[in-house]
Motif scaffolding. Structure first.
Motif, PDB file in Angstrom:
ATOM      1  N   LYS A  72       0.831  -1.208   0.000  1.00 28.46           N
ATOM      2  CA  LYS A  72       0.000   0.000   0.000  1.00 28.46           C
ATOM      3  C   LYS A  72       0.863   1.255   0.000  1.00 28.46           C
ATOM      4  O   LYS A  72       0.542   2.244  -0.646  1.00 28.46           O
ATOM      5  CB  LYS A  72      -0.930   0.009   1.213  1.00 28.46           C
ATOM      6  N   ALA A  75       2.268   1.727  -3.468  1.00 30.89           N
ATOM      7  CA  ALA A  75       1.211   2.191  -4.358  1.00 30.89           C
ATOM      8  C   ALA A  75       0.965   3.688  -4.153  1.00 30.89           C
ATOM      9  O   ALA A  75       0.815   4.447  -5.121  1.00 30.89           O
ATOM     10  CB  ALA A  75      -0.072   1.405  -4.124  1.00 30.89           C
ATOM     11  N   ARG A  76       0.952   4.113  -2.901  1.00 33.17           N
ATOM     12  CA  ARG A  76       0.727   5.528  -2.594  1.00 33.17           C
ATOM     13  C   ARG A  76       1.884   6.379  -3.122  1.00 33.17           C
ATOM     14  O   ARG A  76       1.682   7.477  -3.649  1.00 33.17           O
ATOM     15  CB  ARG A  76       0.549   5.720  -1.087  1.00 33.17           C
ATOM     16  N   GLY A  78       3.709   5.694  -5.691  1.00 30.34           N
ATOM     17  CA  GLY A  78       3.509   5.773  -7.134  1.00 30.34           C
ATOM     18  C   GLY A  78       2.486   6.814  -7.522  1.00 30.34           C
ATOM     19  O   GLY A  78       2.686   7.593  -8.468  1.00 30.34           O
ATOM     20  N   GLU A  79       1.373   6.854  -6.805  1.00 31.59           N
ATOM     21  CA  GLU A  79       0.326   7.844  -7.087  1.00 31.59           C
ATOM     22  C   GLU A  79       0.853   9.263  -6.906  1.00 31.59           C
ATOM     23  O   GLU A  79       0.610  10.144  -7.744  1.00 31.59           O
ATOM     24  CB  GLU A  79      -0.865   7.628  -6.155  1.00 31.59           C
ATOM     25  N   LEU A  80       1.576   9.482  -5.842  1.00 31.89           N
ATOM     26  CA  LEU A  80       2.092  10.816  -5.570  1.00 31.89           C
ATOM     27  C   LEU A  80       3.141  11.227  -6.595  1.00 31.89           C
ATOM     28  O   LEU A  80       3.225  12.400  -6.974  1.00 31.89           O
ATOM     29  CB  LEU A  80       2.679  10.876  -4.154  1.00 31.89           C
ATOM     30  N   LEU A  82       3.168  10.259  -9.753  1.00 27.98           N
ATOM     31  CA  LEU A  82       2.425  10.625 -10.955  1.00 27.98           C
ATOM     32  C   LEU A  82       1.824  12.018 -10.835  1.00 27.98           C
ATOM     33  O   LEU A  82       1.890  12.824 -11.777  1.00 27.98           O
ATOM     34  CB  LEU A  82       1.322   9.604 -11.231  1.00 27.98           C
ATOM     35  N   GLU A  83       1.227  12.315  -9.706  1.00 31.26           N
ATOM     36  CA  GLU A  83       0.647  13.636  -9.476  1.00 31.26           C
ATOM     37  C   GLU A  83       1.723  14.717  -9.555  1.00 31.26           C
ATOM     38  O   GLU A  83       1.521  15.779 -10.155  1.00 31.26           O
ATOM     39  CB  GLU A  83      -0.046  13.703  -8.121  1.00 31.26           C
TER      40      GLU A  83
END
Length: 92
Positions: A72, A75-76, A78-80, A82-83
């Motif tokens: 998790k 994954a977080r 990775g999201e950050l 991308l943002e």
């Protein structure tokens, strides 16, 4: 004339016991300073000495971040990422 029973916190007890263990002052002086009976300080001191090994033998408590699975967290991240990349492109 009934007197209510005083309840002392763990922090207060530990502060008194630490001073008693330092032995810079007599029990009578500590008793006057903290408005206690010398016998009470002796009881707390004996209890602390008896249970001192529990401080070193107790398992370390897990911090809240140890409970989160690594998947998790990755994954977080990775999201950050991308943002962050998206916002950098929009800024230019």
């Amino acid at each position: 004339m009934s007197r209510t029973r005083r309840v002392f916190s763990k922090d207060f007890k530990s502060k008194v016991v630490l001073e008693a263990l330092k032995e810079t002052e007599t029990l009578e002086a500590l008793a006057k300073k903290y408005e206690l009976l010398p016998g009470q300080i002796s009881v707390w001191k004996a209890e602390a000495i008896k249970n001192i090994s529990a401080v070193f033998s107790a398992e370390k408590s897990k911090s809240p971040k140890d409970d989160i699975p690594k998947e998790k967290l990755y994954a977080r991240i990775g999201e950050l990422t991308l943002e962050n990349d998206f916002l950098k492109k929009k800024l230019k």
